[in-house]
Design an enzyme around this catalytic site. Sequence first.
Site, PDB file in Angstrom:
ATOM      1  N   ARG A  75       0.858  -1.184   0.000  1.00 36.37           N
ATOM      2  CA  ARG A  75       0.000   0.000   0.000  1.00 36.37           C
ATOM      3  C   ARG A  75       0.893   1.232   0.000  1.00 36.37           C
ATOM      4  O   ARG A  75       2.113   1.118   0.069  1.00 36.37           O
ATOM      5  CB  ARG A  75      -1.023   0.008   1.163  1.00 36.37           C
ATOM      6  N   GLY A  76       0.241   2.401  -0.089  1.00 36.85           N
ATOM      7  CA  GLY A  76       1.009   3.638  -0.190  1.00 36.85           C
ATOM      8  C   GLY A  76       1.237   3.958  -1.662  1.00 36.85           C
ATOM      9  O   GLY A  76       1.561   3.066  -2.465  1.00 36.85           O
ATOM     10  N   ALA A  77       1.073   5.241  -1.993  1.00 33.14           N
ATOM     11  CA  ALA A  77       1.025   5.645  -3.407  1.00 33.14           C
ATOM     12  C   ALA A  77       2.214   5.153  -4.239  1.00 33.14           C
ATOM     13  O   ALA A  77       2.049   4.539  -5.298  1.00 33.14           O
ATOM     14  CB  ALA A  77       0.919   7.171  -3.475  1.00 33.14           C
TER      15      ALA A  77
ATOM     16  N   ARG B  88      -7.224  -0.133  -6.974  1.00 33.03           N
ATOM     17  CA  ARG B  88      -7.479   0.898  -5.948  1.00 33.03           C
ATOM     18  C   ARG B  88      -7.642   2.224  -6.677  1.00 33.03           C
ATOM     19  O   ARG B  88      -6.863   2.539  -7.575  1.00 33.03           O
ATOM     20  CB  ARG B  88      -6.327   0.972  -4.928  1.00 33.03           C
TER      21      ARG B  88
ATOM     22  N   GLN C  72      -2.246   2.382   9.913  1.00 31.53           N
ATOM     23  CA  GLN C  72      -0.919   2.421   9.262  1.00 31.53           C
ATOM     24  C   GLN C  72       0.100   3.145  10.148  1.00 31.53           C
ATOM     25  O   GLN C  72       1.275   2.794  10.157  1.00 31.53           O
ATOM     26  CB  GLN C  72      -1.006   3.155   7.911  1.00 31.53           C
TER      27      GLN C  72
ATOM     28  N   ASP D 188      -1.679  10.799  -1.867  1.00 31.83           N
ATOM     29  CA  ASP D 188      -1.953   9.739  -2.846  1.00 31.83           C
ATOM     30  C   ASP D 188      -2.262  10.315  -4.215  1.00 31.83           C
ATOM     31  O   ASP D 188      -2.116   9.638  -5.233  1.00 31.83           O
ATOM     32  CB  ASP D 188      -3.119   8.873  -2.357  1.00 31.83           C
TER      33      ASP D 188
HETATM   34  O1  MRU Z   1      -4.504   3.217   2.156  1.00 29.36           O
HETATM   35  P1  MRU Z   1      -3.019   3.395   2.030  1.00 29.36           P
HETATM   36  O2  MRU Z   1      -2.263   2.883   3.188  1.00 29.36           O
HETATM   37  O3  MRU Z   1      -2.491   2.903   0.700  1.00 29.36           O
HETATM   38  O4  MRU Z   1      -2.889   4.948   2.023  1.00 29.36           O
HETATM   39  C1  MRU Z   1      -1.761   5.598   1.620  1.00 29.36           C
HETATM   40  C2  MRU Z   1      -1.129   6.243   2.735  1.00 29.36           C
HETATM   41  O5  MRU Z   1      -0.456   5.595   3.483  1.00 29.36           O
HETATM   42  C3  MRU Z   1      -1.238   7.642   2.961  1.00 29.36           C
HETATM   43  O6  MRU Z   1      -2.322   8.333   2.667  1.00 29.36           O
HETATM   44  C4  MRU Z   1       0.077   8.324   2.737  1.00 29.36           C
HETATM   45  O7  MRU Z   1       0.154   9.394   3.556  1.00 29.36           O
HETATM   46  C5  MRU Z   1       0.301   8.705   1.309  1.00 29.36           C
HETATM   47  S1  MRU Z   1       0.912   7.423   0.367  1.00 29.36           S
HETATM   48  C6  MRU Z   1       2.485   7.918   0.195  1.00 29.36           C
END
Ligand code: MRU
Length: 371
Positions: A54-56, A94, A207, A248
């Site tokens: 997960r995470g952008a 996603r 998270q 994101d």
């Molecule tokens: O749902 P996730 O865990 O994929 O969400 C992403 C994140 O962890 C955050 O919003 C984050 O701050 C940005 S992703 C680099």
Amino acid sequence: MNIDGKRYRTIWPDPQNKSTVCIIDQRKLPHEFVIEQLASVEQTIVAIKDMHVRGAGLIGATAGFGMYLASLQAPDDHFADFMKESGDRLNRSRPTARNLKWAIDRVLKAMAEADHPEEKRAVAFSTACTIADEDAEFCKRLGFHGLEIIKQISRKKNNGTVNILTHCNAGWLAFVDYGSATAPIYAARDAGIDIHVWVDETRPWNQGAKLTTWELQQENIANTLITDNAGGHLMQHGMVDIVIVGTDRTTHTGDVANKIGTYLKALAAHDNNIPFYVALPSSTFDWTLDNGIEIPIEQRSGEEIKTISGVDENGKIVTVELTTRKTRASNYSFDVTPARLVTGLITERGIVKAEREAIHQLFPECGTSIE
Ligand code: MRU
């Protein structure tokens, strides 16, 4: 980044088997460190959708490798159709992180330049590796630029502790390495600045509690876990010097979609004159949207709110119910912080105002892909 002193990235091609890709299954952290192998585009879609990764930035890098795995599955006589369809399916895994579509398009575009399926497969692999390397490199540069902001605060405080608040996990686990919001934190640590991080737990997936605290512990950075609702109180009492979060998707006008609750932190920071910075590699920019309110916001299952997981007394990961089964829950996973509440965007090319003109000046090639 280091795990028990050993250096890892969050995704890498399997050195023993060129047709698989390794990831860290983040659902099990911080209690178990499990490396998972992905061998098909279907497995990649599940890994993104169910948040093994997960995470952008990491979603983008995984999608890049997912396209490579799809190319290995694609029959020579229907290669282009298979790849297009795989890209569409991956893209639906996603909705909010911009890096997903960006990476898929980048692999498709690179493959279009090659002539034969075999050549296209090689191009898919090298493009996926470049996306991952670039993500790590850009995050490292975010650290370099963000460090200047933390240095200034440290100087103002006569080298006193700089208290940084962050939300969710925009650390190295959300990217390929370094992280976005955490890159300046690691750079500040390396520069010998005294720092302490307030980590929002970030319900419902937690998270912050599960990933960010663990990451920072691995790097020996002082941090304290707080409830999602505590930030405003800490700000009112002078206990936060700066907020740094990830994103994101960020419009080219500076509106920022990030994990649910970010907007409330930005409002509280604004009310307390606390700088609110957003760190992002340019792969997270959406050059097509003018207004952040148009960003698609993921709604995940209400079960994530109604249950919680952790380890039991035998060290086994268990999930327990917090509510009655019939409780209705809705789970909006992201919100949009308007540009006016953002002090600045920390990008790989430098710090920029969250404004259209400034962003376009820093990325003059915008509107076409950033390569
Ligand atoms: O749902 P996730 O865990 O994929 O969400 C992403 C994140 O962890 C955050 O919003 C984050 O701050 C940005 S992703 C680099």
